[in-house]
Design a protein around this motif. Structure first.
Motif, mmCIF file in Angstrom:
data_model
loop_
_atom_site.group_PDB
_atom_site.id
_atom_site.type_symbol
_atom_site.label_atom_id
_atom_site.label_comp_id
_atom_site.label_asym_id
_atom_site.label_seq_id
_atom_site.Cartn_x
_atom_site.Cartn_y
_atom_site.Cartn_z
ATOM 1 N N SER A 409 0.739 -1.265 0.211
ATOM 2 C CA SER A 409 0.119 -0.076 -0.031
ATOM 3 C C SER A 409 0.935 1.344 -0.011
ATOM 4 N N ARG A 410 0.355 2.426 -0.493
ATOM 5 C CA ARG A 410 1.298 3.496 -0.806
ATOM 6 C C ARG A 410 0.648 4.469 0.182
ATOM 7 N N VAL A 411 -0.520 4.420 0.535
ATOM 8 C CA VAL A 411 -1.155 5.367 1.452
ATOM 9 C C VAL A 411 -1.342 5.325 3.012
ATOM 10 N N THR A 412 -0.670 6.290 3.606
ATOM 11 C CA THR A 412 -0.650 6.539 5.122
ATOM 12 C C THR A 412 -1.862 7.222 5.547
ATOM 13 N N GLU A 413 -2.513 6.973 6.652
ATOM 14 C CA GLU A 413 -3.474 7.646 7.013
ATOM 15 C C GLU A 413 -3.119 8.292 8.327
ATOM 16 N N LEU A 414 -3.436 9.447 8.822
ATOM 17 C CA LEU A 414 -3.325 10.115 10.151
ATOM 18 C C LEU A 414 -4.661 10.631 10.539
ATOM 19 N N SER A 415 -4.870 10.521 12.001
ATOM 20 C CA SER A 415 -5.830 11.116 12.751
ATOM 21 C C SER A 415 -5.546 12.200 13.308
ATOM 22 N N LEU A 416 -6.687 13.240 13.104
ATOM 23 C CA LEU A 416 -6.333 14.529 13.799
ATOM 24 C C LEU A 416 -7.458 14.987 14.924
ATOM 25 N N PRO A 417 -6.942 15.112 15.951
ATOM 26 C CA PRO A 417 -7.967 15.666 17.072
ATOM 27 C C PRO A 417 -8.604 17.145 16.739
ATOM 28 N N PRO A 418 -9.436 17.357 17.494
ATOM 29 C CA PRO A 418 -10.341 18.584 17.368
ATOM 30 C C PRO A 418 -9.313 19.931 17.384
ATOM 31 N N GLY A 419 -9.435 20.736 16.599
ATOM 32 C CA GLY A 419 -8.400 21.740 16.420
ATOM 33 C C GLY A 419 -7.886 22.278 15.002
ATOM 34 N N ASP A 420 -7.208 23.259 14.883
ATOM 35 C CA ASP A 420 -6.428 23.532 13.751
ATOM 36 C C ASP A 420 -5.281 22.787 13.551
#
Length: 455
Positions: A409-420
């Protein structure tokens, strides 16, 4: 959820020093959890529980809102409590209505891309003792006494009738077959559901102490001689219908006090070690004491099993009762740092809207210090992780990895908490970003550095 008795706490506390010393012995790195595409996974989320409703009303307290709100705050995993007494109210008669209710919850999870661990939950064995879990028809006590302890429910595990019921569950061949059939029914129904990551065969298994045993010695014997064979039986039952789901195996809850498990090898290729992370003082409402070195002792002890048997770790439950005490901010920072060192993630206790253990209040806002569990992290890394760190003070997350080869696979996924949050990548392209996630596209076999910064 564990609220330990004072007696048990005293007994186990006396064992902590020698246990920690043994736990410091070295070992190989703990393997990472991976998905079907070979990506390295990190799971972070919460338990979803409805212990109050059964029968026609079962699971009615769990709604789509929980999954929507969890994902909006950056969590990607739920450990869903299901109950054998609801699934099989009479021997051999499985409730199709209950299976449909579970499926409805799983459909909500899939809608918001939340992975689910199905947990066959028990507290104080089951309905025969006024709780939930193993059906009354599968409860055998040999006429031994049971006295309720409403002010200290965990102490009910040490009642003679409850302890004997566990012995029969582990050793009676007809109950062994019934438990395996129950798991075969669940796995057969949900093995192809897109939300299901795997199965937790039994919550916080306990057992019967023998005369002259202390709590830690009894726990290790029960884990070795009774719980390990049980997990192997259930693994065989699950694999007869599901070849892909992970099996999340728990030790007794005594490991929460820094006692290494006595579990043996589970003969299955997809095993995850899934201990719980509770402290007796904090479960009774007390504050965190950094000088007691509970987290350090726990980490040293709990990492022995996954190092020896080369399995990933997901902590299935954790989180104190009173989150607003003076040292709780320090606790959450210490706990998050520790969990990140050895585990592939965790599911906290619990996602609900209120007080006590709830992650959020009635308005959906984090309860005191719970916001510290919401960090940027890599949900799935398409390659080999070199390092992943988060500095909560600076609000900076850094991920370094070597991208997979051309067939990966070539795609890495990040999770972001609330905020900018601002996401940059060196050696790769930020393919897409929204309020809760970012996707990184890398050329095969390149070295990638990703930086996530607040504001």
């Amino acid at each position: 959820m564990l609220r330990t008795t004072l007696a048990a706490t005293v007994v186990v506390a006396s064992l902590l020093a020698p246990t920690a010393a043994r736990a410091e012995a070295g070992g190989d790195a703990i393997p990472a959890l991976t998905d079907s595409r070979g990506r390295v996974l990190t799971l972070r989320g919460w338990n979803l529980a409805d212990k109050s409703h059964s029968g026609d009303a079962a699971l009615s307290a769990i709604t789509e809102k929980s999954f929507r709100d969890m994902r909006a705050k950056g969590y990607n995993t739920a450990r869903l409590l299901v109950f054998w007494d609801d699934l099989e109210p009479r021997p051999g008669q499985y409730s199709q209505s209950y299976l449909r209710k579970i499926e409805r919850v799983l459909d909500w999870a899939a809608k918001y891309d939340v992975k689910v661990i199905l947990d066959a939950h028990q507290d104080i064995f089951g309905p025969a003792f006024g709780s939930r879990g193993i059906p009354a028809w599968a409860t055998r006590t040999d006429g031994l006494p049971f006295t309720p302890h409403p002010d200290d429910w965990f102490s009910e595990y040490f009642e003679p009738a409850v302890q004997r019921a566990f012995t029969h569950l582990y050793e009676d061949e007809d109950l062994q077959r019934a438990q395996a059939r129950m798991w075969r029914v669940l796995a057969d129904r949900f093995d192809n559901h897109p939300a299901v990551l795997g199965y937790d065969p039994i919550n916080e298994p306990m057992g019967e102490m023998r005369e002259g045993e202390d709590l830690a010695t009894a726990a290790r014997r029960i884990e070795r001689d009774q719980i390990t064979p049980m997990y192997n039986r259930i693994a065989d039952a699950v694999r007869s219908v599901d070849k892909d789901g992970w099996l999340f195996v728990e030790p007794t809850p005594i490991v929460g006090e820094g006692v290494p498990t006595g579990l043996g090898r589970i003969d299955d290729p997809k095993v995850v070690y899934a201990p719980h992370f509770y402290n007796g003082v904090m479960e009774a409402g007390g504050d965190y004491d950094p000088s007691a070195r509970w987290i350090e002792n726990y980490e040293a002890a709990v990492t022995q099993y996954p190092k020896e048997y080369k399995v990933p770790v997901i902590v299935g439950e954790w989180g104190p009762l009173n989150n607003s005490l003076p040292n709780m901010n320090r606790f959450y920072r210490d706990a998050m740092a520790s969990l990140s060192r050895y585990s592939s993630g965790w599911t906290g206790w619990e996602w609900c809207y209120g007080g006590g253990y709830c992650a959020v209040d009635a308005t959906g806002a984090f309860r005191p210090n719970k916001e510290l569990t919401a960090e940027p992290y890599a949900e799935a890394v398409a390659g080999t992780v070199r390092s992943a760190t988060y500095d909560p003070g600076a609000g900076v997350y850094r991920l370094s990895y070597d991208a997979a080869g051309p067939r990966g696979s070539r795609v890495t996924e990040l999770s972001l908490p609330p905020g900018d949050w601002r996401v940059t990548a060196r050696g790769a392209l930020v393919l897409r970003k929204d309020r809760t996630r970012a996707w990184i596209l890398a050329t095969p076999r390149t070295h990638v550095t990703v930086t996530v910064t607040r504001g």
